[in-house]
Scaffold this active site. Structure first.
Site, PDB file in Angstrom:
ATOM      1  N   ASP A 114       7.978  15.196  84.861  1.00 24.28           N
ATOM      2  CA  ASP A 114       7.460  13.831  84.910  1.00 24.28           C
ATOM      3  C   ASP A 114       8.218  12.966  85.913  1.00 24.28           C
ATOM      4  O   ASP A 114       9.370  13.250  86.264  1.00 24.28           O
ATOM      5  CB  ASP A 114       7.603  13.169  83.527  1.00 24.28           C
ATOM      6  CG  ASP A 114       6.640  13.712  82.501  1.00 24.28           C
ATOM      7  OD1 ASP A 114       5.997  14.747  82.755  1.00 24.28           O
ATOM      8  OD2 ASP A 114       6.543  13.095  81.420  1.00 24.28           O
ATOM      9  N   ASP A 115       7.558  11.886  86.289  1.00 16.03           N
ATOM     10  CA  ASP A 115       8.151  10.721  86.978  1.00 16.03           C
ATOM     11  C   ASP A 115       8.325  10.906  88.477  1.00 16.03           C
ATOM     12  O   ASP A 115       8.840  10.022  89.145  1.00 16.03           O
ATOM     13  CB  ASP A 115       9.500  10.310  86.365  1.00 16.03           C
ATOM     14  CG  ASP A 115       9.392   9.869  84.918  1.00 16.03           C
ATOM     15  OD1 ASP A 115       8.257   9.804  84.404  1.00 16.03           O
ATOM     16  OD2 ASP A 115      10.431   9.612  84.305  1.00 16.03           O
ATOM     17  N   HIS A 165       0.585  10.071  85.553  1.00 18.05           N
ATOM     18  CA  HIS A 165       1.612   9.545  84.637  1.00 18.05           C
ATOM     19  C   HIS A 165       1.678   8.022  84.718  1.00 18.05           C
ATOM     20  O   HIS A 165       2.735   7.434  84.515  1.00 18.05           O
ATOM     21  CB  HIS A 165       2.966  10.187  84.962  1.00 18.05           C
ATOM     22  CG  HIS A 165       4.028  10.015  83.923  1.00 18.05           C
ATOM     23  ND1 HIS A 165       3.811  10.163  82.564  1.00 18.05           N
ATOM     24  CD2 HIS A 165       5.346   9.705  84.032  1.00 18.05           C
ATOM     25  CE1 HIS A 165       4.948   9.955  81.903  1.00 18.05           C
ATOM     26  NE2 HIS A 165       5.890   9.661  82.770  1.00 18.05           N
ATOM     27  N   HIS A 259      12.079  16.215  83.694  1.00 17.53           N
ATOM     28  CA  HIS A 259      11.914  15.168  84.703  1.00 17.53           C
ATOM     29  C   HIS A 259      12.532  15.627  86.018  1.00 17.53           C
ATOM     30  O   HIS A 259      13.760  15.782  86.102  1.00 17.53           O
ATOM     31  CB  HIS A 259      12.580  13.874  84.228  1.00 17.53           C
ATOM     32  CG  HIS A 259      12.025  13.358  82.943  1.00 17.53           C
ATOM     33  ND1 HIS A 259      12.426  13.840  81.718  1.00 17.53           N
ATOM     34  CD2 HIS A 259      11.066  12.442  82.696  1.00 17.53           C
ATOM     35  CE1 HIS A 259      11.741  13.228  80.780  1.00 17.53           C
ATOM     36  NE2 HIS A 259      10.909  12.371  81.328  1.00 17.53           N
TER      37      HIS A 259
HETATM   38 NI    NI Z   1       7.946   9.292  82.361  1.00 17.08          NI
END
Ligand code: NI
Length: 302
Positions: A114-115, A165, A259
């Site tokens: 993620d991210d 996201h 992440h």
């Molecule tokens: Ni996130």
């Protein structure tokens, strides 16, 4: 315990927690988190749509505000919706990728990052490719706009999946409908513009979702993807701890939350892949794992 979702604290992706504030009845049955989940309260992740070194300067309070929620509690229940109709009830379904593994029979697991995109993403892609592992990347819209080249690199790496996201990483259960649309439908368009690809999966930041979030994801054509293995990589910032978390909690059908904005996480990946492949796992994308998704439906594992 269908109403429990309303009162329960919601475990949040990236580790932070906040109380669910919606008063609508929980539309789906709930499932307990794995007992191995850490019991201690978690502080919000200092994630950002910008590289970590500039996180303090980003003006969006939803991205980098480190103020912890008062007395956050670990999630006791999160929603899954596999037995229920998708939000919006469109009846559409995103098929799994052509030529993918059949996870009804294979021992599959989905690593998710993620991210990003971020400064470590390219290095991660090389690691995954060299070991024959696939993964899913849930991208932040503002980061895609800031670094479309890396977003394209993900899209152009064979087997990788791109997910949505949100645009600015807010708690989407606390935003109005106009912002919700920008965050989800708008980011779908941003990803399409940058990569040429339609995201078919969506992960709500912090796992913060409600019926409106699910419905907007359905409008964007995206299944709602949570997780069942939380590595807490954002918190430990330790490659050893991240690798250990996967080794201890992963099981066939798991969706693993990590992440790629953290170098320590990327450092852990070669060992994680080796551990899993040595146990006979096939590392696949979320859509492969699930055999495709229904837009607006919520999944936390196969
Ligand atoms: Ni996130």
């Amino acid at each position: 315990m269908a109403a429990a979702l309303v009162a329960a604290s919601v475990l949040t992706a990236c580790g932070s927690a906040e109380s669910a504030t919606t008063a609508t009845p929980a539309p789906q049955p709930t499932v307990s988190l794995p007992p191995t989940a850490s019991p201690e309260p978690a502080a919000p992740e200092q994630t950002s749509a910008t590289p970590e070194s500039t996180a303090e300067t980003t003006p969006d309070p939803g991205l980098d505000d480190p103020a912890p929620v008062a007395k956050p509690q670990r999630l006791t229940e999160i929603a899954v919706a596999t037995p229920t109709p998708a939000a919006g009830g469109s009846g559409r379904r995103n098929p799994p990728p052509a030529g993918g593994v059949d996870c009804a029979t294979a021992k599959c697991i989905a690593l998710t990052f993620d991210d990003g995109p971020g400064p470590h993403t390219s290095r991660l892609l090389g690691m995954l490719s060299s070991k024959g592992a696939r993964a899913t990347f849930f991208l932040i819209g503002t980061s895609v706009s800031a670094d479309p080249g890396t977003a394209r690199q993900i899209a152009n790496t064979p087997g990788m999946e791109i997910g949505n996201h949100s645009r600015t990483h807010p708690e989407l259960n606390k935003v109005g409908s106009a912002q919700l649309r920008r965050e989800i439908v708008g980011t779908h368009a941003t990803i399409k513009d940058a990569t040429g690809r339609d995201a078919t999966v969506f992960r709500p930041p912090y796992g913060a979702r409600n019926a409106a979030v699910d419905t907007m994801a359905a409008e964007a054509g995206e299944g709602v993807i949570l997780w069942d293995v939380d590595t807490l990589d954002w918190k430990t910032r330790s490659a050893t701890a991240t690798r250990r978390a996967v080794a201890q909690e992963a099981r066939p059908g798991s969706i693993v939350l990590m992440h790629d904005i953290h170098g320590s996480t990327v450092d852990a990946v070669p060992g994680i892949i080796d551990d899993l492949q040595n146990q006979g796992y096939v590392l696949v994308t979320v859509s492969e794992l699930l055999g495709g998704t229904t837009p607006g439906r919520v999944y936390s594992r196969r």
